[in-house]
Write a protein that holds these residues in place. Sequence first.
Motif, PDB file in Angstrom:
ATOM      1  N   PHE A 177     -12.319   6.481  14.017  1.00  0.00           N
ATOM      2  CA  PHE A 177     -11.955   7.846  14.386  1.00  0.00           C
ATOM      3  C   PHE A 177     -10.493   8.060  14.064  1.00  0.00           C
ATOM      4  O   PHE A 177      -9.636   7.281  14.480  1.00  0.00           O
ATOM      5  N   GLY A 178     -10.203   9.126  13.331  1.00  0.00           N
ATOM      6  CA  GLY A 178      -8.819   9.419  12.986  1.00  0.00           C
ATOM      7  C   GLY A 178      -8.278   8.500  11.909  1.00  0.00           C
ATOM      8  O   GLY A 178      -9.015   7.808  11.200  1.00  0.00           O
ATOM      9  N   TRP A 179      -6.960   8.506  11.798  1.00  0.00           N
ATOM     10  CA  TRP A 179      -6.285   7.714  10.783  1.00  0.00           C
ATOM     11  C   TRP A 179      -5.182   6.877  11.417  1.00  0.00           C
ATOM     12  O   TRP A 179      -4.686   7.192  12.501  1.00  0.00           O
ATOM     13  N   ALA A 180      -4.825   5.814  10.740  1.00  0.00           N
ATOM     14  CA  ALA A 180      -3.738   4.957  11.200  1.00  0.00           C
ATOM     15  C   ALA A 180      -2.552   5.127  10.257  1.00  0.00           C
ATOM     16  O   ALA A 180      -2.715   5.453   9.073  1.00  0.00           O
ATOM     17  N   ILE A 181      -1.379   4.902  10.781  1.00  0.00           N
ATOM     18  CA  ILE A 181      -0.150   5.003   9.976  1.00  0.00           C
ATOM     19  C   ILE A 181       0.163   3.641   9.381  1.00  0.00           C
ATOM     20  O   ILE A 181       0.072   2.622  10.060  1.00  0.00           O
ATOM     21  N   ASN A 182       0.512   3.645   8.121  1.00  0.00           N
ATOM     22  CA  ASN A 182       0.980   2.407   7.484  1.00  0.00           C
ATOM     23  C   ASN A 182       2.418   2.175   7.926  1.00  0.00           C
ATOM     24  O   ASN A 182       3.344   2.817   7.423  1.00  0.00           O
ATOM     25  N   MET A 183       2.615   1.280   8.891  1.00  0.00           N
ATOM     26  CA  MET A 183       3.932   1.088   9.481  1.00  0.00           C
ATOM     27  C   MET A 183       4.940   0.483   8.512  1.00  0.00           C
ATOM     28  O   MET A 183       6.132   0.438   8.810  1.00  0.00           O
ATOM     29  N   ALA A 184       4.475   0.026   7.357  1.00  0.00           N
ATOM     30  CA  ALA A 184       5.390  -0.501   6.351  1.00  0.00           C
ATOM     31  C   ALA A 184       5.958   0.613   5.474  1.00  0.00           C
ATOM     32  O   ALA A 184       6.903   0.381   4.715  1.00  0.00           O
ATOM     33  N   ASN A 185       5.403   1.803   5.584  1.00  0.00           N
ATOM     34  CA  ASN A 185       5.891   2.936   4.805  1.00  0.00           C
ATOM     35  C   ASN A 185       7.156   3.489   5.467  1.00  0.00           C
ATOM     36  O   ASN A 185       7.173   3.694   6.685  1.00  0.00           O
ATOM     37  N   PRO A 186       8.225   3.725   4.706  1.00  0.00           N
ATOM     38  CA  PRO A 186       9.477   4.219   5.307  1.00  0.00           C
ATOM     39  C   PRO A 186       9.300   5.508   6.108  1.00  0.00           C
ATOM     40  O   PRO A 186       9.972   5.721   7.119  1.00  0.00           O
ATOM     41  N   ARG A 187       8.374   6.371   5.690  1.00  0.00           N
ATOM     42  CA  ARG A 187       8.168   7.636   6.408  1.00  0.00           C
ATOM     43  C   ARG A 187       7.483   7.444   7.752  1.00  0.00           C
ATOM     44  O   ARG A 187       7.472   8.353   8.584  1.00  0.00           O
ATOM     45  N   SER A 188       6.882   6.260   7.961  1.00  0.00           N
ATOM     46  CA  SER A 188       6.194   6.020   9.232  1.00  0.00           C
ATOM     47  C   SER A 188       7.162   6.050  10.408  1.00  0.00           C
ATOM     48  O   SER A 188       6.775   6.400  11.530  1.00  0.00           O
TER      49      SER A 188
ATOM     50  N   ASP B 150       0.856  -1.188   0.000  1.00  0.00           N
ATOM     51  CA  ASP B 150       0.000   0.000   0.000  1.00  0.00           C
ATOM     52  C   ASP B 150       0.895   1.242   0.000  1.00  0.00           C
ATOM     53  O   ASP B 150       1.677   1.447   0.936  1.00  0.00           O
ATOM     54  N   PRO B 151       0.793   2.116  -1.018  1.00  0.00           N
ATOM     55  CA  PRO B 151       1.658   3.307  -1.070  1.00  0.00           C
ATOM     56  C   PRO B 151       1.255   4.400  -0.097  1.00  0.00           C
ATOM     57  O   PRO B 151       2.036   5.324   0.157  1.00  0.00           O
ATOM     58  N   ALA B 152       0.051   4.325   0.456  1.00  0.00           N
ATOM     59  CA  ALA B 152      -0.430   5.391   1.332  1.00  0.00           C
ATOM     60  C   ALA B 152       0.296   5.375   2.671  1.00  0.00           C
ATOM     61  O   ALA B 152       0.611   4.312   3.210  1.00  0.00           O
ATOM     62  N   LEU B 153       0.543   6.554   3.212  1.00  0.00           N
ATOM     63  CA  LEU B 153       1.141   6.676   4.537  1.00  0.00           C
ATOM     64  C   LEU B 153       0.068   6.652   5.619  1.00  0.00           C
ATOM     65  O   LEU B 153       0.249   6.036   6.672  1.00  0.00           O
ATOM     66  N   MET B 154      -1.062   7.314   5.381  1.00  0.00           N
ATOM     67  CA  MET B 154      -2.150   7.395   6.348  1.00  0.00           C
ATOM     68  C   MET B 154      -3.401   6.780   5.736  1.00  0.00           C
ATOM     69  O   MET B 154      -3.776   7.096   4.602  1.00  0.00           O
ATOM     70  N   ILE B 155      -4.067   5.910   6.511  1.00  0.00           N
ATOM     71  CA  ILE B 155      -5.292   5.275   6.043  1.00  0.00           C
ATOM     72  C   ILE B 155      -6.365   5.419   7.137  1.00  0.00           C
ATOM     73  O   ILE B 155      -6.021   5.625   8.298  1.00  0.00           O
ATOM     74  N   PRO B 156      -7.646   5.312   6.792  1.00  0.00           N
ATOM     75  CA  PRO B 156      -8.696   5.425   7.813  1.00  0.00           C
ATOM     76  C   PRO B 156      -8.521   4.374   8.899  1.00  0.00           C
ATOM     77  O   PRO B 156      -8.287   3.196   8.621  1.00  0.00           O
ATOM     78  N   ASN B 157      -8.645   4.797  10.145  1.00  0.00           N
ATOM     79  CA  ASN B 157      -8.500   3.882  11.269  1.00  0.00           C
ATOM     80  C   ASN B 157      -9.704   2.959  11.350  1.00  0.00           C
ATOM     81  O   ASN B 157     -10.840   3.398  11.155  1.00  0.00           O
TER      82      ASN B 157
END
Length: 358
Positions: A323-334, A312-319
């Motif tokens: 409520f809020g968003w979750a971080i894609n922990m596989a993304n290097p920027r996470s 998944d290329p997205a850094l932030m996805i719906p939690n």
Amino acid sequence: MTQEPMVIIFGSYLMITMMLSLQAYRGLRTFLFGIALPEEVLNDPSIRAIRRNYALLTSGFAVVIGWACLLWLRHQPARGLLILTTSILLLMFASSFAVWLSRMSVLRLKTARGWQVDVETKRTASLKLSRMHSPVLRTWWYSANAAVMALCIFFAIARWDTIPQLLILGNFHFNKSVWTVFMLNSVQALNITVFVCCNLLISRARTSLDPQDREGSLQKQLKLKKIHSLLAWGASLLMVVFYGVAQAIALYGWRGNLLFLSGMALCTLLFVALIGVILYIRIKGMDQLRDVPSLEERHWKWLGLFYVNPEDPALMIPNNHGFGWAINMANPRSKIIAAAIIAVPIIETILVFPLFNK
């Protein structure tokens, strides 16, 4: 310890208890403790019992922990902040244990009943939106927060000669210096920076579209981002004002229960706003928005709390809690975001250490 700090401590503890106990009733109805379920089984008595048992178990843990900390507080009233922190950490650990038990129950039930969830492969998403959509508040909104901080600094400089040599804030006493006078302004600046960054992250979060209702889901996503952005701005402004009041109490000798009243007002407003937003997005169905990649159960790790999807290329996805968003922990920027989340409370502790060290 006086009654006022006791009210703040246990009021904060009660608010956190309520949020943790009710999390099984928030978020995607088809995603329970990180386990995907078919829509037709959502009203199954066994599923409802698992939700109810989680809430009761977490509440029971909260009562036991709260009672133990109350006894500790009666013997060592000067350690109120330490006791509150300890109670919250213990409650979060207990809640995680309750989540683990509930998750195992859902898995066993899903296996025993043979429930299957079809994984959709059709994905429609927008990683970036054009400026005309205005998904979040503009950064200039935070100029109001910065103006409050600037006024606090201006009055501190203008009244420097009248500031007493011994500054008093609640139960803490510390000597006048450039650092102690402007210490809370540093906390204000950090607060504004953090919330500006949060606002930018919300704007860059993936906007997922329902293939069967693209325009409708787009509008809901934009509205959801706007609501979260407004909540973040309001929370930041309230906190900046609170720090300004605390600074004025210390510098200008304001007495009475102003610190208590302002602290209670801050906690109450934040809690009411948070509950109001959660209820609003629940009523409007905005916590049920479809995000196909993040609906795949295998990508939610560690009790279903963390999203890890290298595809998944997205850094932030719906939690999945709605409520809020979750971080894609596989993304290097996470890793940068995770490091910042850890660093912020450490930096704030360092900034206010002169106050607590006196």
